[in-house]
Design a protein around this motif. Structure first.
Motif, PDB file in Angstrom:
ATOM      1  N   TYR A  22       0.646  -1.108   0.192  1.00  0.00           N
ATOM      2  CA  TYR A  22      -0.039  -0.047  -0.315  1.00  0.00           C
ATOM      3  C   TYR A  22       1.253   1.035   0.318  1.00  0.00           C
ATOM      4  O   TYR A  22       2.040   1.517   0.503  1.00  0.00           O
ATOM      5  CB  TYR A  22      -0.953   0.287   1.160  1.00  0.00           C
ATOM      6  N   CYS A  23       0.434   1.923  -0.510  1.00  0.00           N
ATOM      7  CA  CYS A  23       0.885   3.627  -0.499  1.00  0.00           C
ATOM      8  C   CYS A  23       0.780   3.914   0.853  1.00  0.00           C
ATOM      9  O   CYS A  23       0.526   4.129   1.561  1.00  0.00           O
ATOM     10  CB  CYS A  23       0.391   4.644  -1.362  1.00  0.00           C
ATOM     11  N   CYS A  26      -1.686   5.008   3.533  1.00  0.00           N
ATOM     12  CA  CYS A  26      -2.999   4.056   2.725  1.00  0.00           C
ATOM     13  C   CYS A  26      -3.468   4.420   4.252  1.00  0.00           C
ATOM     14  O   CYS A  26      -2.772   2.722   5.025  1.00  0.00           O
ATOM     15  CB  CYS A  26      -2.953   3.373   1.911  1.00  0.00           C
ATOM     16  N   HIS A  28      -5.842   1.326   4.211  1.00  0.00           N
ATOM     17  CA  HIS A  28      -5.788  -0.300   3.671  1.00  0.00           C
ATOM     18  C   HIS A  28      -5.229  -1.166   4.488  1.00  0.00           C
ATOM     19  O   HIS A  28      -5.887  -2.322   5.832  1.00  0.00           O
ATOM     20  CB  HIS A  28      -5.897  -0.129   2.618  1.00  0.00           C
ATOM     21  N   CYS A  56      -7.413  -2.253  -4.750  1.00  0.00           N
ATOM     22  CA  CYS A  56      -5.943  -2.447  -4.624  1.00  0.00           C
ATOM     23  C   CYS A  56      -5.947  -3.173  -3.089  1.00  0.00           C
ATOM     24  O   CYS A  56      -4.959  -4.047  -2.815  1.00  0.00           O
ATOM     25  CB  CYS A  56      -5.989  -0.763  -3.670  1.00  0.00           C
ATOM     26  N   ASN A 126     -12.700   4.416   0.389  1.00  0.00           N
ATOM     27  CA  ASN A 126     -11.916   5.967   0.381  1.00  0.00           C
ATOM     28  C   ASN A 126     -13.080   7.014  -0.864  1.00  0.00           C
ATOM     29  O   ASN A 126     -12.387   7.442  -1.693  1.00  0.00           O
ATOM     30  CB  ASN A 126     -10.444   5.096  -0.326  1.00  0.00           C
ATOM     31  N   GLY A 130      -8.859   3.572  -6.118  1.00  0.00           N
ATOM     32  CA  GLY A 130      -7.788   3.247  -5.982  1.00  0.00           C
ATOM     33  C   GLY A 130      -7.142   2.242  -7.116  1.00  0.00           C
ATOM     34  O   GLY A 130      -5.975   3.140  -7.602  1.00  0.00           O
ATOM     35  N   CYS A 217      -7.498   7.474   0.463  1.00  0.00           N
ATOM     36  CA  CYS A 217      -6.177   7.404  -0.527  1.00  0.00           C
ATOM     37  C   CYS A 217      -5.530   8.481  -0.972  1.00  0.00           C
ATOM     38  O   CYS A 217      -5.955   9.358  -1.752  1.00  0.00           O
ATOM     39  CB  CYS A 217      -7.025   6.948  -1.912  1.00  0.00           C
ATOM     40  N   PRO A 218      -4.394   8.571  -0.253  1.00  0.00           N
ATOM     41  CA  PRO A 218      -3.784  10.156  -0.484  1.00  0.00           C
ATOM     42  C   PRO A 218      -3.156   9.822  -2.061  1.00  0.00           C
ATOM     43  O   PRO A 218      -3.583  11.104  -2.354  1.00  0.00           O
ATOM     44  CB  PRO A 218      -2.179   9.380   0.089  1.00  0.00           C
ATOM     45  N   THR A 219      -2.680   8.628  -2.229  1.00  0.00           N
ATOM     46  CA  THR A 219      -2.285   8.914  -3.993  1.00  0.00           C
ATOM     47  C   THR A 219      -3.509   9.724  -5.018  1.00  0.00           C
ATOM     48  O   THR A 219      -2.824  10.275  -5.112  1.00  0.00           O
ATOM     49  CB  THR A 219      -2.224   7.187  -3.832  1.00  0.00           C
ATOM     50  N   ASN A 220      -4.724   8.828  -4.161  1.00  0.00           N
ATOM     51  CA  ASN A 220      -5.576   9.300  -5.711  1.00  0.00           C
ATOM     52  C   ASN A 220      -6.018  10.516  -5.531  1.00  0.00           C
ATOM     53  O   ASN A 220      -6.623  11.493  -6.563  1.00  0.00           O
ATOM     54  CB  ASN A 220      -6.277   8.566  -6.152  1.00  0.00           C
TER      55      ASN A 220
END
Ligand code: TPP
Ligand code: SF4
Lengths: 255, 364
Positions: A22-23, A26, A28, A56, A126, A130, A217-220
């Motif tokens: 996981y990023c 995240c 998860h 994810c 989220n 993701g 989902c910080p990334t997206n």
């Protein structure tokens, strides 16, 4: 006893030592841990089957020390139904994202809930797809920017986000439906209680239980992890109120 | 057990129980709903599981979950329902899960009709879902054979850890015929199911999946599957010859109930002094390709005639088997129209006329 070397925090037995993919930031991972702790606390790891989603968390089976099935996108509740019906003695849970559960798998989750299938669903919301790179989900907030609604979700074209636990609470059968969040330590403690209770209900054969966990989902979302937690608190909590939407014990009266 | 008169759909259901099926998942669709109606009562009596799902999509995925327990499980449906099941079928083939799926075919494409057809041949035999996989496909022509093949289907599913599909046209489901069930289904011993998901007690977790993100691992899995299909080709080909002799000038290739219509035509022609033989594939995958080739290239055979209730689907496999050595002709009715024996006879007579003309030309 050597006080300094006492173990006060360790990996739950139900989790393997595999490093997750996981990023950073995240949630998860936190949710995995809550599930594993519940399995440990209830002593059911060896008697548990997990059903992995497409999303994810598709590789969740690498992180759990339990048997697992990898379902087609959205179908985890159907697999869990088939399995649990053949093995009612086992503990079964599905772990699903919001694209998986509230979009492509909407039919499977509603009917499993309505049949009162005796498994537990861990629903990770989220508000975005993701894994495929941040597309709009049925749970994406009005105005929220994603790659398939670059100008922000326009509710006049795509409707309003689906509130899953409220939707499922309209059904008479489910035993326990609760929404929690994992963006602060306090919320994590509450979430842990809810997850554990959902598994307890399953062990007591009470029927279908689902915990919706608001997740980041910080990334997206295009944010740092701490910005993401703040954004969750400010934007998700008002639209997705936390709380218990159905509890078999309390509902006993109206049955 | 004594002979009993039974409807195909019910006989198939009972045969599954004889083979030890413990779980059945379904969604209503004509012409096979009697299987579900029969099992709704019977499963309770035998302590098995009956569950009506919300769609064939869900049903096939329930089957996936149920098959993961290692117990014998099955579903039945008809063409449009089978289309919806393709997702889970592909996943189960990829994850090497045994299960049995029965397709009592009706006319298509689309909603089509509700009358008998054989137009799901490609879908059953060539994959149907996505990816490199095959199903073992059985095609009965009588109710007794449906019973026998249904029991065999469970054995083969376990033997190969692969979904097995039995396809019958609507007549197989709806006809009543006398059938005999064994008191006990005798089958060769099978290896223990060491792969099942039964809880990680004193062992590493079992993960039942078709996901291999590493292309080399996915390729390995695909070749492993391919090896099983090769083994099926070696060990599981089944077919029947009907009135095949050196006097035949024409060989019919036909399967399922269509083959019985052809039998009637062959019997009538025999009385008129015309000798025709028939090759009836029982396994459609593995297809009896070398066996058809061997029969077709025999000196006495001038023509092969494929008779199907579709617009020439099995025809392609017969052509592949015959390898251009003999002319492969086709006669088909489809959309729920069942060919009459007279129509088959007419086709044979036309071929005989053609053969006479060619012979005359050669002489001239
Ligand atoms: C049938 C099918 N359609 C589409 C996909 C592609 N896909 C993979 S993951 C995913 C979305 C997952 O999103 P979500 O359930 O919200 O989980 P997250 O990744 O956010 O945890 C999609 C659409 C697929 N694998 N299968
Ligand atoms: S893309 Fe989002 S949901 Fe997926 S691992 Fe990264 S942060 Fe988590």
């Amino acid at each position: 006893m050597d006080q300094q070397n006492q173990t006060i925090f360790a990996r739950p037995d139900a989790m393997t030592e595999t490093v997750t993919h996981y990023c950073p930031g995240c949630t998860h991972g936190i949710i995995h841990r809550l599930v594993a702790e519940a399995l440990d606390d209830l002593g059911v790891r060896e008697n548990t089957l997990g059903v992995a989603p497409v999303g994810c968390s598709v590789l969740i089976y690498n992180y759990f020390d339990t048997d697992f099935l990898e379902a087609p996108h959205g179908r985890a509740p159907a697999l869990a139904t088939g399995f649990k019906r053949m093995r009612p003695d086992m503990v079964v849970f599905t772990y699903q994202g919001d694209g998986d559960l509230a979009s492509i798998g909407m039919s499977e989750i509603i009917h499993a809930a309505n049949r009162g299938e005796k498994f537990t669903t861990i629903f990770v919301n989220n508000t975005i797809y993701g894994m495929t790179g941040g597309q709009m989900a049925p749970t994406t907030l009005p105005g929220q920017v994603t790659t398939t609604c670059p100008a922000g979700r326009d509710v006049s074209r795509t409707g309003y986000p689906i509130r899953m636990v409220e939707l499922l609470a309209a059904l008479a059968t489910p035993a326990y439906l609760q929404r929690v969040s994992v963006h602060t330590p306090q919320h994590i403690i509450q979430a842990k209680k809810a997850v554990r209770k959902a598994f307890e209900y399953q062990l007591e054969d009470r029927g279908f239980s689902l915990i919706e966990l608001l997740s980041t989902c910080p990334t997206n979302w295009g944010m740092t992890p701490s910005e993401a937690s703040k954004w969750l608190a400010e934007n998700l909590l008002p639209y997705y109120p936390l709380g218990c939407y159905k509890d078999f014990d309390k509902a006993e009266g109206d049955k | 057990m004594a002979r009993v008169l039974m409807k195909g759909n019910e006989a198939i259901a009972e045969a599954a129980l004889k083979a030890g099926a413990e779980g059945y998942f379904c969604y209503p669709i004509t012409p096979q709903s009697e299987v579900a109606e029969y099992l709704a009562k019977r499963m309770d009596e035998v302590g098995g599981l009956f569950l009506q799902g919300e769609s064939e999509l869900a049903v096939a995925n329930m089957l996936f979950g149920a098959a993961s327990t290692g117990k014998r499980v099955f579903t039945t449906s008809s063409s449009p329902g089978i289309s919806l099941m393709q997702e889970a079928i592909s996943y189960m083939a990829g994850a090497q899960l045994p299960c049995v799926i029965v397709n009592i075919m009706r006319g298509g494409p689309g909603l089509g009709g509700i009358l008998p057809a054989q137009s799901d041949y490609f879908q059953s035999v060539k994959g149907g879902g996505h990816g490199d996989y095959r199903l073992l496909v059985l095609a009965p022509s009588t109710i007794q054979e449906s019973v026998d093949l249904m029991m065999l289907a469970f054995h083969l599913a376990d033997k190969y850890r692969n979904p097995v599909m039995m396809i019958g046209d609507g007549m197989i489901g709806q006809m009543m015929e006398p059938v005999e069930f064994p008191d006990h289904y005798e089958e060769p011993e099978l290896p223990e199911k060491s792969w099942v998901a039964t809880g990680a007690v004193g062992r590493k977790p079992h993960v039942i999946k078709s996901l291999f993100l590493d292309p080399y691992m996915l390729e390995k899995n695909s070749w492993e599957l391919h090896e099983k299909y090769d083994q099926m080709k070696k060990e599981e080909v089944r077919y029947e010859l009907y009135k095949v002799s050196a006097k035949n000038k024409i060989m019919i290739v036909s399967y399922g109930t269509t083959a019985r219509i052809c039998q009637t035509a062959i019997d009538q022609l025999e009385k008129e002094g015309i000798s025709v033989g028939m090759f009836r594939p029982i396994t459609l995958f593995p297809f009896p390709e070398p066996q058809i080739h061997k029969e077709a290239i025999k000196k006495n055979i001038n023509d092969v005639l494929v008779v199907e209730m579709s617009t020439a689907q099995m025809m392609e496999d017969v052509e592949k088997a015959v390898l251009g050595k003999k002319p492969v002709n086709f006669f088909g009715r489809t959309g729920g129209v069942v060919p009459a024996p007279e129509e088959v006879k007419e086709q044979i007579m036309m071929l005989i006329e053609k053969q006479k003309k060619t012979k005359a030309k050669k002489k001239a």
